[in-house]
Write a protein that holds these residues in place. Structure first.
Motif, PDB file in Angstrom:
ATOM      1  N   THR A  20       1.024  -1.594   0.049  1.00 16.69           N
ATOM      2  CA  THR A  20      -0.133   0.151   0.109  1.00 16.69           C
ATOM      3  C   THR A  20       1.078   1.152   0.267  1.00 16.69           C
ATOM      4  O   THR A  20       0.832   2.089  -0.989  1.00 16.69           O
ATOM      5  N   ALA A  21       1.401   0.591   0.730  1.00 16.20           N
ATOM      6  CA  ALA A  21       2.549   2.026   1.086  1.00 16.20           C
ATOM      7  C   ALA A  21       3.508   2.687  -0.662  1.00 16.20           C
ATOM      8  O   ALA A  21       3.715   3.714  -1.099  1.00 16.20           O
ATOM      9  N   LEU A  22       4.337   1.637  -1.310  1.00 11.74           N
ATOM     10  CA  LEU A  22       5.022   1.667  -1.966  1.00 11.74           C
ATOM     11  C   LEU A  22       3.943   2.126  -3.717  1.00 11.74           C
ATOM     12  O   LEU A  22       5.165   2.197  -4.338  1.00 11.74           O
ATOM     13  N   SER A  23       3.383   2.377  -3.759  1.00  9.25           N
ATOM     14  CA  SER A  23       2.114   2.568  -4.267  1.00  9.25           C
ATOM     15  C   SER A  23       1.627   3.763  -5.041  1.00  9.25           C
ATOM     16  O   SER A  23       1.399   4.413  -5.939  1.00  9.25           O
ATOM     17  N   PHE A  24       2.216   4.367  -3.472  1.00  9.39           N
ATOM     18  CA  PHE A  24       2.481   5.585  -3.686  1.00  9.39           C
ATOM     19  C   PHE A  24       3.604   6.637  -4.216  1.00  9.39           C
ATOM     20  O   PHE A  24       4.048   7.197  -4.771  1.00  9.39           O
ATOM     21  N   PHE A  25       4.587   5.264  -4.749  1.00  8.80           N
ATOM     22  CA  PHE A  25       5.517   6.131  -5.140  1.00  8.80           C
ATOM     23  C   PHE A  25       5.964   6.231  -6.586  1.00  8.80           C
ATOM     24  O   PHE A  25       6.032   4.450  -7.756  1.00  8.80           O
ATOM     25  N   THR A  26       7.007   7.240  -6.995  1.00 16.32           N
ATOM     26  CA  THR A  26       6.632   6.690  -8.555  1.00 16.32           C
ATOM     27  C   THR A  26       8.349   7.217  -8.759  1.00 16.32           C
ATOM     28  O   THR A  26       9.316   8.059  -8.307  1.00 16.32           O
ATOM     29  N   LEU A  27       9.566   6.711  -9.396  1.00 13.72           N
ATOM     30  CA  LEU A  27      10.299   6.646  -9.152  1.00 13.72           C
ATOM     31  C   LEU A  27      10.473   7.190 -11.016  1.00 13.72           C
ATOM     32  O   LEU A  27       9.989   7.415 -11.594  1.00 13.72           O
ATOM     33  N   SER A  28      11.467   8.104 -10.994  1.00 15.65           N
ATOM     34  CA  SER A  28      12.113   8.910 -12.092  1.00 15.65           C
ATOM     35  C   SER A  28      12.432   7.876 -13.243  1.00 15.65           C
ATOM     36  O   SER A  28      12.725   6.219 -12.743  1.00 15.65           O
ATOM     37  N   TYR A  29      12.523   7.539 -15.323  1.00 20.73           N
ATOM     38  CA  TYR A  29      13.350   6.719 -15.459  1.00 20.73           C
ATOM     39  C   TYR A  29      14.525   6.189 -15.155  1.00 20.73           C
ATOM     40  O   TYR A  29      14.716   4.303 -14.953  1.00 20.73           O
ATOM     41  N   LYS A  30      15.053   7.042 -14.987  1.00 23.58           N
ATOM     42  CA  LYS A  30      17.080   6.510 -14.485  1.00 23.58           C
ATOM     43  C   LYS A  30      16.740   5.763 -13.312  1.00 23.58           C
ATOM     44  O   LYS A  30      17.380   4.781 -12.757  1.00 23.58           O
ATOM     45  N   LEU A  31      16.434   5.971 -12.336  1.00 21.34           N
ATOM     46  CA  LEU A  31      15.995   5.155 -10.888  1.00 21.34           C
ATOM     47  C   LEU A  31      14.797   4.118 -11.095  1.00 21.34           C
ATOM     48  O   LEU A  31      15.155   3.309 -10.792  1.00 21.34           O
ATOM     49  N   SER A  32      13.958   4.163 -11.908  1.00 22.04           N
ATOM     50  CA  SER A  32      13.508   2.491 -12.234  1.00 22.04           C
ATOM     51  C   SER A  32      14.564   1.675 -12.936  1.00 22.04           C
ATOM     52  O   SER A  32      14.597   0.952 -12.700  1.00 22.04           O
TER      53      SER A  32
END
Length: 169
Positions: free
Chosen positions: A91-103
């Protein structure tokens, strides 16, 4: 809680169908697994419905589970602990968005962890012979490697969290 409920259910099944070939212990173990998954899905999806993150939480749960079946990972001591930790983390991680480079970076790190540690702790959890472990590792690397094409933030996070659970002390 989960173990107690599974025991009650297994005892009821055995008393209703005494000729059933499975013992109470085997039924309890199987029911514990089913209940564990059901509670994780219900709790996580309930939270996702409230937060509007159904797509993200669903994708995270599915991909985490698929990779976990292939690679193994640490287990918590209780079923309820597993339910709570998994549901809260998803649930908590569903709020995170990584940039292209971090992904891409998280995906590469996941691949490295899989190459080093997978499969981890599946000896007692699976009937898969050890001779197939290199194949499991290859399948896991290919699965995670697909995210190098998609660069999905949710997949990168899900794969990384699962890959970290492979590390044993």
């Amino acid at each position: 809680m989960i173990e107690t409920l599974a025991l009650r259910m297994a005892t009821h099944i055995k008393s209703t169908i005494p000729d059933h070939p499975a013992s109470v212990a085997v039924l309890k173990h199987s029911l514990s697994i089913v209940l564990n998954v059901a509670f994780i899905v219900c709790l996580t999806m309930g939270a996702a419905l409230l937060t509007g993150k159904v797509k993200e939480a669903s994708l995270m749960l599915v991909m985490f589970a698929i990779l976990r079946q292939i690679t193994g990972g640490i287990h918590l001591k209780t079923g309820i602990g597993c339910v709570l930790v998994t549901s809260i983390v998803c649930t908590a991680l569903s709020f995170f968005t990584l940039s292209y480079k971090l992904s891409i970076g998280a995906t590469i790190l996941s691949i490295i962890l899989i190459l080093i540690y997978a499969p981890s702790g599946i000896e007692k959890q699976s009937r898969i012979p050890k001779r197939y472990y290199p194949l499991l590792k290859t399948i896991a690397v290919l699965l995670v490697g697909t995210n190098l094409v998609f660069a999905s933030s949710i997949l990168a996070i899900s794969f990384l969290i699962q890959s970290i659970t492979l590390i044993r002390r």
